[in-house]
Design a protein around this motif. Sequence first.
Motif, short mmCIF file in Angstrom:
data_model
loop_
_atom_site.label_atom_id
_atom_site.label_comp_id
_atom_site.label_asym_id
_atom_site.label_seq_id
_atom_site.Cartn_x
_atom_site.Cartn_y
_atom_site.Cartn_z
N ALA A 1 0.82 -1.22 0.00
CA ALA A 1 0.00 0.00 0.00
C ALA A 1 0.85 1.26 0.00
O ALA A 1 0.31 2.36 -0.18
CB ALA A 1 -0.93 0.00 1.21
N ILE B 1 0.56 3.86 -3.17
CA ILE B 1 -0.62 4.72 -3.28
C ILE B 1 -0.75 5.65 -2.09
O ILE B 1 -1.20 6.79 -2.22
CB ILE B 1 -1.90 3.86 -3.44
CG1 ILE B 1 -3.07 4.75 -3.85
CG2 ILE B 1 -2.22 3.09 -2.17
CD1 ILE B 1 -4.31 4.00 -4.26
N LEU C 1 -6.54 3.47 3.33
CA LEU C 1 -7.38 2.62 2.51
C LEU C 1 -8.55 2.11 3.36
O LEU C 1 -8.41 1.93 4.57
CB LEU C 1 -6.57 1.43 1.97
CG LEU C 1 -5.38 1.78 1.07
CD1 LEU C 1 -4.63 0.52 0.70
CD2 LEU C 1 -5.82 2.52 -0.17
N PHE D 1 0.19 6.00 -9.82
CA PHE D 1 -0.71 6.65 -8.88
C PHE D 1 -0.51 8.16 -8.86
O PHE D 1 -1.46 8.91 -8.62
CB PHE D 1 -0.52 6.06 -7.48
CG PHE D 1 -1.02 4.66 -7.35
CD1 PHE D 1 -2.29 4.32 -7.77
CD2 PHE D 1 -0.22 3.66 -6.83
CE1 PHE D 1 -2.77 3.03 -7.66
CE2 PHE D 1 -0.68 2.36 -6.71
CZ PHE D 1 -1.95 2.04 -7.14
N PRO E 1 -9.35 4.43 -1.82
CA PRO E 1 -9.69 3.16 -2.48
C PRO E 1 -10.01 2.06 -1.47
O PRO E 1 -9.55 2.07 -0.33
CB PRO E 1 -8.43 2.83 -3.28
CG PRO E 1 -7.67 4.12 -3.36
CD PRO E 1 -7.99 4.87 -2.13
N ILE F 1 -9.50 -1.59 -0.06
CA ILE F 1 -8.30 -2.41 0.03
C ILE F 1 -8.43 -3.67 -0.83
O ILE F 1 -7.45 -4.11 -1.45
CB ILE F 1 -8.01 -2.79 1.51
CG1 ILE F 1 -6.72 -3.59 1.61
CG2 ILE F 1 -9.17 -3.54 2.11
CD1 ILE F 1 -5.49 -2.87 1.14
N SER G 1 -10.22 -4.14 -3.70
CA SER G 1 -10.05 -3.81 -5.11
C SER G 1 -8.63 -3.36 -5.41
O SER G 1 -8.09 -3.64 -6.48
CB SER G 1 -11.05 -2.72 -5.52
OG SER G 1 -10.84 -1.53 -4.78
N TYR G 2 -8.01 -2.65 -4.46
CA TYR G 2 -6.63 -2.21 -4.65
C TYR G 2 -5.70 -3.41 -4.75
O TYR G 2 -4.86 -3.49 -5.66
CB TYR G 2 -6.21 -1.31 -3.49
CG TYR G 2 -4.74 -0.95 -3.51
CD1 TYR G 2 -4.25 0.01 -4.38
CD2 TYR G 2 -3.84 -1.58 -2.65
CE1 TYR G 2 -2.90 0.33 -4.40
CE2 TYR G 2 -2.50 -1.25 -2.66
CZ TYR G 2 -2.03 -0.31 -3.53
OH TYR G 2 -0.69 0.00 -3.56
N ILE H 1 -3.36 -4.62 -7.91
CA ILE H 1 -1.92 -4.75 -7.79
C ILE H 1 -1.46 -6.16 -8.14
O ILE H 1 -0.46 -6.35 -8.84
CB ILE H 1 -1.47 -4.38 -6.36
CG1 ILE H 1 -1.82 -2.93 -6.05
CG2 ILE H 1 0.02 -4.60 -6.19
CD1 ILE H 1 -1.31 -1.95 -7.06
#
Length: 266
Positions: A56, A59, A69, A144, A159, A161, A163-164, A168
């Motif tokens: 993370a 981003i 997030l 980003f 965002p 977490i 979907s992030y 990724i």
Amino acid sequence: MSTSTPDDELAGTEQPFVAHLIELRDRLLYCIYGIAAAVIALAIWPGPNGLIDLIARPIRAHMPPDAKLIAIGVFSPFFVPLKVLLLVAVLLVLPWLMYQLWAFIAPGLYSHEKRFALPLIFFGSLLAYLGIGFVQFFVLDRMFAFIQGFTPSSVAATPDIASYVEAILSLYIAFGLAFQVPIVVMLLVRFEMVTVEKLREFRGYFIVVAFVVAAVVTPPDVISQLALAVPMCLLYEVGILGSRWFSRISRAPDDDKPEEAEKASS
């Protein structure tokens, strides 16, 4: 009845089908043991939360200092870190997994094939690591930054977490596979499915293919698309340069005899 020639070094090495199944079972168990050991080690340090903080970081560097997030799903705070932990464990033991694959097929290979198979497997693992590292330390930060630059000041970009992580992980897989281009090119030449001259003629078409693939498998931003397409084109050239060398060192000893006889007769 065996059809092997007297000079066949694999003659007499045939095994019954059950023996192959037992060997496959053992290799799969070794893979599971390796993944389990990596999961335990990563669970101890840095832990699932530490891994989430690591992926993370790109981003969050472009979010407000106090922004985080969010987890929309009820079970996301539990399952997402476990998913990341398992994937990182698999990546960590990738050379071990590839070695088990090689050990399973090695008895059916000739000595000249064994000579190049193992280095090729680990070279492929190294390229996969390079692709994932390229995503983590180069692509994500610039992607980003580009995306956040279009975020209106009245909108808080927070965002989810799940979907992030999904986005990724898809980038990790896409770049890890795309960085295998030199391996694919060298194998195509080695098994005489295509010549080096044909690959050079196909160079312009491959550039188009690389950009199409990048447009399909990456997010709809120009940064990640260029970051995937350009390395693919460069690695294609690396594969062309290395294909002649690879074909020469992986050639069977008997393949050199006609050339030597032709030189002697001339």
